[in-house]
Design an enzyme around this catalytic site. Structure first.
Site, PDB file in Angstrom:
ATOM      1  CD1 TRP A 486      -2.870  -1.583   0.491  1.00 41.40           C
ATOM      2  CD2 TRP A 486      -1.528  -2.330   2.248  1.00 41.40           C
ATOM      3  NE1 TRP A 486      -3.448  -2.595   0.836  1.00 41.40           N
ATOM      4  CE2 TRP A 486      -2.577  -3.290   1.836  1.00 41.40           C
ATOM      5  CE3 TRP A 486      -0.473  -2.691   3.069  1.00 41.40           C
ATOM      6  CZ2 TRP A 486      -2.633  -4.509   2.537  1.00 41.40           C
ATOM      7  CZ3 TRP A 486      -0.797  -3.821   3.877  1.00 41.40           C
ATOM      8  CH2 TRP A 486      -1.773  -4.914   3.425  1.00 41.40           C
ATOM      9  CG  HIS A 487       4.272   1.578   1.319  1.00 41.22           C
ATOM     10  ND1 HIS A 487       5.386   1.147   2.051  1.00 41.22           N
ATOM     11  CD2 HIS A 487       3.531   1.632   2.107  1.00 41.22           C
ATOM     12  CE1 HIS A 487       5.198   1.218   3.370  1.00 41.22           C
ATOM     13  NE2 HIS A 487       3.930   1.298   3.581  1.00 41.22           N
TER      14      HIS A 487
END
Length: 551
Positions: A486-487
């Site tokens: 989720w970066h």
């Protein structure tokens, strides 16, 4: 913890259905997320600020986002959830936040600053960045309580050669360290929404379930370029509202909708690749082919480790920062819910009945693991590796012109061979940690790492094709089992779409201030730096507004 609504927490937070048809403010911040909240809180100290957030409030149901519900909150697909699911064109399942506080409401909570090199390369003033980090940390960052699993991972990393040991620190340092967390000692999550406590309640308005459909532009004849002057947003009942900048040449609209939302909304509003916009019937305000380019996501690869001993509930606390370009992290004892545990039961039974070179004793251990892992709470944990950067990148395109719909996103995981090399090195370190003496009490004696690898290859981790050689080739394992951490970032990159003051190049009165501007992910986790950036740029904008200083 007692549930409260946003109105109890903050008098200035309301549902968009209560908004007037027309509003006027000095700054309009689109997105009350990880960057938008600290930005708006700071700007309110010297100007009137409107925040338009398409999601709801994290304060209405705080137990839903505490540490024990991390997996379930991310997997919630209900229409009112804080997590909006999407699948990248790479076949990797992902999620974007739709809630006040943004990704800090859904993430694993790890808090760690960017490296000093990253700060310098970003062109930030180092002393102001330091002050901005500290401003954030007073509200949302804590030293974690280290228990057995995280301590074993720490000692295993040191045994695997990830040294020196740097103890507890927010700083980005090579070696093994204990980072910060946004979970307090009771396991309650603190988010970027808490930074609104710094806001001047007389000069800020936050509207929830306010979806911006379009940024409005007029032509600035003096500057000979488009100028943003307002937005159109829709409330939960489908009623449209107009929000406009007050008459002052210093007033601005600021996009803080995240790496997916910011480039998407620029395109919907007419700023992006001209041919692509025209194909969707969008009037081109500025033909800017770099909007939506440079989309990247740090690939994550994991090994799940069943434990013969009970483990604590923990998210990321220990991190190994290697000089080969990897970050090694871990979690344990997570609640995975009944539906997922039922799927695990079927998968593991299938795996255990397949012909294998694994010994009968090892199969007995797998059978034990099935019983433990098929519980709603995971008896065991995961050890993960994430790579620096990454160097691979892709692009974002519109599918529809509705801002509530997900765009098409391609990250091109491992397209660059250096990313794949780093993944292999990271997986080798993960394996060394699992095989370490320090970690041995959390291992079944007769379950070699090869069994764990086989196990992962049978889990429905993503929608990518699986290859037979993935069981024996770490390169193929990385490619086949890649997950998101989720970066994601990019789409409105610094020096390409925005200048070094985060102003959209070629447009007046419009900035983008969020992770979409990053050229690479900062350190082990971006949330600290995204929050810092909101505070940092809020300070610079106010300084320019009142003192004519340099931004």
């Amino acid at each position: 913890m007692r549930s409260v609504d946003a109105g109890e927490k903050y008098t200035f937070v309301r549902e968009a259905t209560s908004a007037p048809a027309t509003l006027y403010y000095d700054y309009i911040v689109i997105g009350g997320g990880t960057s938008g909240c600290p930005l708006a809180a700071t700007l309110s100290q010297g100007a009137r600020v409107l925040v338009l957030e398409r999601g709801g409030s994290p304060y209405t149901n705080p137990e839903k986002i505490d540490i024990s519900n991390f997996v379930n909150a991310l997997a919630d697909i209900s229409p009112t959830s804080f997590s909006q699911q999407f699948i990248s064109r790479d076949g990797v399942l992902n999620a974007r936040a739709r809630v006040l506080g943004g990704g800090s409401v859904l993430n694993a909570g790890f808090y760690s600053r960017a490296s000093s090199i990253y700060i310098r390369e970003s062109g930030w003033n180092e002393s102001l960045a330091e002050e901005s980090y500290e401003w954030v940390e007073k509200k949302v960052a804590f030293e974690p309580q280290m228990l057995q699993w995280q301590s074993a991972v720490r000692d295993g990393l040191l045994e695997a050669g990830v040294s020196p040991y740097n103890g507890f620190t927010y700083d980005h340092l090579y070696g093994t360290k204990i980072g910060g967390t946004i979970f307090d000692k009771e396991g309650n999550r603190h988010t970027a929404a808490d930074l609104l406590e710094y806001a001047d309640p007389r000069r800020i308005s936050v509207y929830l379930h306010a979806t911006v459909h379009k940024i409005l532009f007029k032509y600035n004849t003096e500057k000979r370029r488009p100028q943003a002057y307002g937005v159109i947003f829709k409330d939960a009942l489908g009623v449209m509202h107009g929000a406009y900048l007050s008459a002052n040449g210093k007033n601005e609209i600021i996009l803080s909708a995240g790496a997916i939302g910011s480039p998407q909304l620029l395109m919907v509003s007419g700023i992006g690749p001209g041919n692509h916009l025209e194909a969707h019937g969008i009037k081109v305000v500025l033909d800017q082919p770099l909007v939506g380019q440079g989309m990247a996501d740090n690939p994550m690869n994991i090994l799940l480790v069943p434990s013969p001993l009970p483990v604590e509930v923990s998210l990321v606390q220990t991190v190994g920062i290697t000089k080969s370009g990897n970050f090694i992290e871990a979690g344990s004892g997570l609640s995975v819910g009944h539906s997922w545990s039922e799927r695990l039961q079927g998968i593991f039974e299938f795996v255990s009945n397949q012909p294998s070179t694994v010994s009968p004793k090892a199969k007995e251990s797998v059978a034990d693991a099935i019983r433990y892992l098929a519980n709603p709470t995971l008896k065991g944990g995961i050890i993960v590796e994430k790579i620096l950067g990454p160097r691979s990148s892709g692009h974002l395109e519109l599918i529809t012109t509705n801002p509530n719909d997900n765009p098409s996103v391609t990250f091109n995981y491992f397209q660059d061979p250096e990313d794949l090399r780093r993944c292999v090195e990271g997986m080798k370190t993960v394996i060394d940690v699992i095989n370490s003496k320090a970690f041995s009490k959390f291992r079944y004696r007769n379950m070699p790492v090869q069994v764990l690898i086989d196990l992962m290859l049978h889990l429905p981790l993503n929608l990518r094709p699986k290859h037979l050689d993935a069981a024996f080739s770490l390169q193929q394992y990385c490619i086949d089992t890649v997950l998101t951490i989720w970066h994601y970032h990019g789409g409105c990159q610094l020096g390409k779409v925005v200048d070094h003051n985060y102003k959209v190049i070629g447009v007046e009165a419009l900035r983008v201030i969020d992770g979409s501007t990053f050229l690479a992910s900062p350190g082990t986790n971006p949330q600290a730096t995204v929050m810092m950036l909101g505070r940092y740029m809020g300070e610079k904008i106010l300084n320019k507004r009142f003192f004519r200083g340099r931004e």
